[in-house]
Motif scaffolding. Structure first.
Motif, mmCIF file in Angstrom:
data_model
loop_
_atom_site.group_PDB
_atom_site.id
_atom_site.type_symbol
_atom_site.label_atom_id
_atom_site.label_comp_id
_atom_site.label_asym_id
_atom_site.label_seq_id
_atom_site.Cartn_x
_atom_site.Cartn_y
_atom_site.Cartn_z
ATOM 1 N N LEU A 4 0.663 -1.198 0.148
ATOM 2 C CA LEU A 4 0.000 -0.031 -0.065
ATOM 3 C C LEU A 4 0.901 1.333 0.054
ATOM 4 C CD1 LEU A 4 -2.779 1.349 0.157
ATOM 5 C CD2 LEU A 4 -2.707 1.237 2.715
ATOM 6 N N ARG A 5 2.016 1.144 0.534
ATOM 7 C CA ARG A 5 2.810 2.411 0.781
ATOM 8 C C ARG A 5 3.363 2.907 -0.302
ATOM 9 N NH1 ARG A 5 8.410 1.548 1.734
ATOM 10 N NH2 ARG A 5 8.891 -0.584 2.123
ATOM 11 N N ARG A 6 3.901 1.775 -1.236
ATOM 12 C CA ARG A 6 4.221 2.050 -2.571
ATOM 13 C C ARG A 6 3.249 2.718 -3.612
ATOM 14 N NH1 ARG A 6 8.490 -2.097 -1.850
ATOM 15 N NH2 ARG A 6 10.484 -0.708 -1.269
ATOM 16 N N ARG A 7 1.910 2.056 -3.298
ATOM 17 C CA ARG A 7 1.038 2.411 -4.437
ATOM 18 C C ARG A 7 0.619 3.908 -3.716
ATOM 19 N NH1 ARG A 7 -3.657 -1.892 -3.641
ATOM 20 N NH2 ARG A 7 -2.568 -2.380 -1.800
ATOM 21 N N VAL A 8 0.600 4.488 -2.852
ATOM 22 C CA VAL A 8 0.480 5.652 -2.404
ATOM 23 C C VAL A 8 1.804 6.634 -2.775
ATOM 24 C CG1 VAL A 8 0.488 7.269 -0.245
ATOM 25 C CG2 VAL A 8 -1.030 5.460 -0.301
ATOM 26 N N TYR A 9 2.875 6.186 -2.666
ATOM 27 C CA TYR A 9 3.786 6.958 -3.271
ATOM 28 C C TYR A 9 3.761 7.098 -4.883
ATOM 29 C CZ TYR A 9 8.613 8.022 -5.033
ATOM 30 O OH TYR A 9 9.708 8.593 -5.827
ATOM 31 N N LEU A 10 3.249 6.005 -5.424
ATOM 32 C CA LEU A 10 3.096 6.148 -7.071
ATOM 33 C C LEU A 10 2.035 7.382 -7.158
ATOM 34 C CD1 LEU A 10 3.660 2.522 -8.052
ATOM 35 C CD2 LEU A 10 5.280 4.288 -8.455
ATOM 36 N N PHE A 11 1.063 7.066 -6.461
ATOM 37 C CA PHE A 11 -0.015 8.108 -6.806
ATOM 38 C C PHE A 11 0.616 9.819 -6.610
ATOM 39 C CE2 PHE A 11 -3.409 10.945 -4.855
ATOM 40 C CZ PHE A 11 -4.149 10.968 -5.835
ATOM 41 N N PHE A 12 1.283 9.923 -5.507
ATOM 42 C CA PHE A 12 1.678 11.294 -5.329
ATOM 43 C C PHE A 12 2.883 11.642 -6.147
ATOM 44 C CE2 PHE A 12 -0.445 10.888 -1.053
ATOM 45 C CZ PHE A 12 -0.868 11.905 -1.133
ATOM 46 N N LYS A 13 3.682 10.448 -6.727
ATOM 47 C CA LYS A 13 4.609 10.664 -7.642
ATOM 48 C C LYS A 13 4.032 11.049 -8.987
ATOM 49 C CE LYS A 13 8.258 8.321 -10.357
ATOM 50 N NZ LYS A 13 8.832 6.971 -10.683
ATOM 51 N N SER A 14 2.991 10.534 -9.338
ATOM 52 C CA SER A 14 2.361 10.830 -10.772
ATOM 53 C C SER A 14 1.961 12.399 -10.622
ATOM 54 C CB SER A 14 1.057 9.881 -10.944
ATOM 55 O OG SER A 14 0.187 10.468 -12.040
ATOM 56 N N ALA A 15 1.375 12.734 -9.619
ATOM 57 C CA ALA A 15 0.674 14.191 -9.367
ATOM 58 C C ALA A 15 2.083 15.149 -9.298
ATOM 59 C CB ALA A 15 -0.204 14.314 -8.170
ATOM 60 N N SER A 16 3.077 14.828 -8.703
ATOM 61 C CA SER A 16 4.164 15.781 -8.730
ATOM 62 C C SER A 16 4.938 15.946 -10.009
ATOM 63 C CB SER A 16 5.293 15.451 -7.575
ATOM 64 O OG SER A 16 5.595 14.037 -7.893
ATOM 65 N N ASP A 17 4.825 14.810 -10.760
ATOM 66 C CA ASP A 17 5.646 14.682 -12.005
ATOM 67 C C ASP A 17 4.713 15.486 -12.951
ATOM 68 O OD1 ASP A 17 7.670 13.065 -11.579
ATOM 69 O OD2 ASP A 17 6.594 11.110 -12.144
#
Length: 202
Positions: free
Chosen positions: A29-42
């Motif tokens: 779950l923590r990696r999926r949350v990170y990928l979500f915020f990574k997409s937004a910041s990218d």
């Protein structure tokens, strides 16, 4: 491991958008949350980068087209996130065969980089991720599906960009390693190493 399931749609547009549907191995779950915020910041970072350079892109493209008679930008099909095919803006091969001041700019690395940033801003690519795979490269697509990293957005740079350039960018376990180990620390390290490598090459 992931698998490919054909989906409906017979028009070219539908085929390019939803030719594959991938079911990758689950991530914590923590990696999926990170990928979500990574997409937004990218996407936010890419938009901020493009704002001052959009006039340069348009001017270079139009003047290069006037010099050569060919539009310097083409759309190439690539494997995107979760197995969907994306149309990525890339410099046209016809531009590299012509000569001219604006044409040389359109064929340069900076112009190509800005086109790739458009794909990041649209959410189809990432600054750091697995290697972009052309839709025509079936063996590379199979490797991407088997390790699960097809669930990630392809990157402008990544572990594949830092390895030996004589080997295939999707060979080995780099995609699998990044898929299960992606984190802010890893992405920042890859970006720094990639920038340092390009600075040394100049």
């Amino acid at each position: 491991s992931g698998f490919i399931r054909p989906r409906g749609g017979h028009t070219m547009k539908q085929r390019y958008k939803t030719m594959f549907c991938v079911c990758p191995p689950p991530l914590p779950l923590r990696r999926r949350v990170y990928l979500f915020f990574k997409s937004a910041s990218d996407r936010l970072t890419a938009c901020l980068l493009l704002i001052p350079f959009v006039p340069f892109l348009l001017l270079t493209a139009f003047l290069s087209a006037m010099e050569t008679g060919h539009w310097p930008i083409m759309l190439a099909p690539y494997l995107g996130c979760r197995g969907k095919l994306i149309l990525r803006a890339v410099p046209s091969p016809a531009v590299k065969e012509k000569a001219g001041a604006w044409t040389n700019l359109a064929a340069g690395r900076f112009f190509s980089f800005l086109l790739s940033v458009f794909s990041v801003a649209s959410g189809e690519m990432s600054f750091v991720g697995p290697a972009p795979v052309p839709a025509s490269d079936a063996p590379a697509i199979c490797r991407r599906m088997s390790c699960g990293s097809a669930a990630l957005r392809p990157g402008l740079t990544g572990l594949w960009d830092l390895k030996d350039k004589t080997s295939h960018p999707t060979a080995g376990g780099l995609d699998r390693f990044y898929y299960y180990g992606c984190s802010l620390r890893m992405d920042v390290g890859i970006l720094m190493a990639s920038l340092a490598r390009r600075a040394q090459s100049r």
